[in-house]
Motif scaffolding. Sequence first.
Motif, mmCIF file in Angstrom:
data_model
loop_
_atom_site.group_PDB
_atom_site.id
_atom_site.type_symbol
_atom_site.label_atom_id
_atom_site.label_comp_id
_atom_site.label_asym_id
_atom_site.label_seq_id
_atom_site.Cartn_x
_atom_site.Cartn_y
_atom_site.Cartn_z
ATOM 1 N N UNK A 43 0.855 -1.185 0.000
ATOM 2 C CA UNK A 43 0.000 0.000 0.000
ATOM 3 C C UNK A 43 0.893 1.236 0.000
ATOM 4 N N UNK A 44 0.292 2.374 -0.294
ATOM 5 C CA UNK A 44 1.057 3.627 -0.205
ATOM 6 C C UNK A 44 1.547 3.838 1.216
ATOM 7 N N UNK A 45 0.754 3.423 2.194
ATOM 8 C CA UNK A 45 1.155 3.572 3.593
ATOM 9 C C UNK A 45 2.390 2.728 3.905
ATOM 10 N N UNK A 46 2.444 1.514 3.358
ATOM 11 C CA UNK A 46 3.610 0.660 3.591
ATOM 12 C C UNK A 46 4.877 1.282 3.012
ATOM 13 N N UNK A 47 4.779 1.830 1.814
ATOM 14 C CA UNK A 47 5.942 2.491 1.209
ATOM 15 C C UNK A 47 6.336 3.699 2.051
ATOM 16 N N UNK A 48 5.349 4.465 2.456
ATOM 17 C CA UNK A 48 5.612 5.647 3.284
ATOM 18 C C UNK A 48 6.315 5.259 4.579
ATOM 19 N N UNK A 49 5.842 4.210 5.224
ATOM 20 C CA UNK A 49 6.454 3.757 6.478
ATOM 21 C C UNK A 49 7.892 3.321 6.269
ATOM 22 N N UNK A 50 8.140 2.591 5.191
ATOM 23 C CA UNK A 50 9.500 2.117 4.898
ATOM 24 C C UNK A 50 10.444 3.278 4.587
ATOM 25 N N UNK A 51 9.904 4.328 3.955
ATOM 26 C CA UNK A 51 10.727 5.470 3.544
ATOM 27 C C UNK A 51 10.778 6.578 4.589
ATOM 28 N N UNK A 52 9.986 6.450 5.644
ATOM 29 C CA UNK A 52 9.951 7.500 6.657
ATOM 30 C C UNK A 52 9.212 8.734 6.170
#
Length: 114
Positions: free
Chosen positions: A17-26
Amino acid sequence: MEFSQIVKSLRLERGWSQQEVADRAGLNKMTISQYENGKRKPSFEVIEALAEIFHVDMNYLLGYTDKIEKPAGDETDPATNKFLAVTLAEIDLIEAYRHAGAETQAAIRAILHI
């Protein structure tokens, strides 16, 4: 393809999800959405982080080349002369293991009998 399309394509290929990418990238989810919609351009540091997260070359991420470099860890074992392929899912597991606490790592080793 452009950066926005490439980021979205890589995210969807991995089922993130976009949230997962966001979490991984900070980052926050809105920022990832804006990147994917072409409404916002990333800084060099963000491009570098996304390339690391997706295990691709920065030039690929920016659309400068169609060549995706092999994920780190892919190599031929000199003893057996066999190619040792490391999948993106396996790399994700390794990264998660490295970020886990000592107790979690010990539990994983016990489950795997190593």
